[in-house]
Write an enzyme that holds these catalytic residues in place. Structure first.
Site, PDB file in Angstrom:
ATOM      1  CB  SER A  79       9.719  11.678   3.948  1.00 52.79           C
ATOM      2  OG  SER A  79       9.057  11.200   2.807  1.00 52.79           O
ATOM      3  CG  ASP A  80       9.543   4.881   4.872  1.00 54.21           C
ATOM      4  OD1 ASP A  80      10.768   4.693   5.033  1.00 54.21           O
ATOM      5  OD2 ASP A  80       8.772   4.004   4.460  1.00 54.21           O
ATOM      6  CB  THR A  81       9.078   6.222  -0.622  1.00 57.58           C
ATOM      7  OG1 THR A  81       9.070   7.657  -0.575  1.00 57.58           O
ATOM      8  CG2 THR A  81       8.397   5.756  -1.897  1.00 57.58           C
TER       9      THR A  81
END
Length: 207
Positions: A79-81
């Site tokens: 995941s990456d924001t």
């Protein structure tokens, strides 16, 4: 807790993502934060960036455990924001100057929070989703910005704020997933896992 026969590797060291998974009864079997270059490509759209980085994190973890018998049946979640004003990416704040510039930019306007999630199944299938949330901040005074910076809650955070902390009182309006802004969109994550045969509800039983 999650069925011990199910194995989930979280390709992240983020305590916020771990807390969110725990919130819905999912206990990763292993945490594998992957050290990858998160520099945006020239003119790369924030949505494309978070999708690419979540894929690279998941692939790096998959490559690291490939061939290990103990992890043959594991699911891998990356995941990456990314926070952005228009196409302008507001990176993770490491220094006070970064945080001050980011908060002045976000003050009194709307921004977007994009989180890319990538799931690699035990048979190597890759599934991806991107969640988008629109957040509007109130106009921040210099006094508020200085005091928020003094709190230290901006450190290492995309956009220089954590919505689950003091910055929650900066938010005038939020359209979309709240958990996306915290760091992991739970609806999309649970749907992705369930769609590939992971028993998301196995940890919901009392006792």
């Amino acid at each position: 807790m999650t069925d011990p026969k199910q194995k989930l590797i979280l390709a992240s060291g983020s305590p916020r993502r771990l807390e969110l998974l725990h919130q819905v009864g999912i206990e990763p079997t292993r945490l594998m934060p992957m050290d990858i270059d998160e520099t945006p490509a020239r003119l790369e759209h924030p949505r494309t960036l978070c999708r690419r980085l979540s894929l690279q994190k998941a692939q790096a973890a998959y490559k690291a455990v490939k061939g290990e018998l103990a992890w043959r049946d594991a699911y891998i979640l990356g995941s990456d924001t990314v926070v952005a004003v228009g196409r302008r990416i507001v990176g993770k704040a490491e220094y006070i100057e970064d945080a001050s510039a980011a908060l002045h930019l976000l003050s009194g306007r709307s921004h977007w929070v994009y989180t890319g999630i990538c799931l690699i199944t035990p048979n190597g299938k890759v599934r991806q989703k991107v969640a988008e949330t629109k957040v509007r901040f109130k106009r921040l005074s210099q006094f508020e910005i200085e005091n928020y910076i003094a709190s230290g809650q901006w450190r290492g955070k995309a956009g220089a704020y954590a919505i689950q902390g003091i910055a929650g009182c900066f938010v005038q309006k939020l359209t979309g997933s709240y958990t996306n802004v915290v760091g992991l969109p739970l609806y999309e994550t649970a749907a992705l896992l369930a769609g590939e045969g992971f028993e998301v509800t196995s940890g919901w039983q009392e006792g």
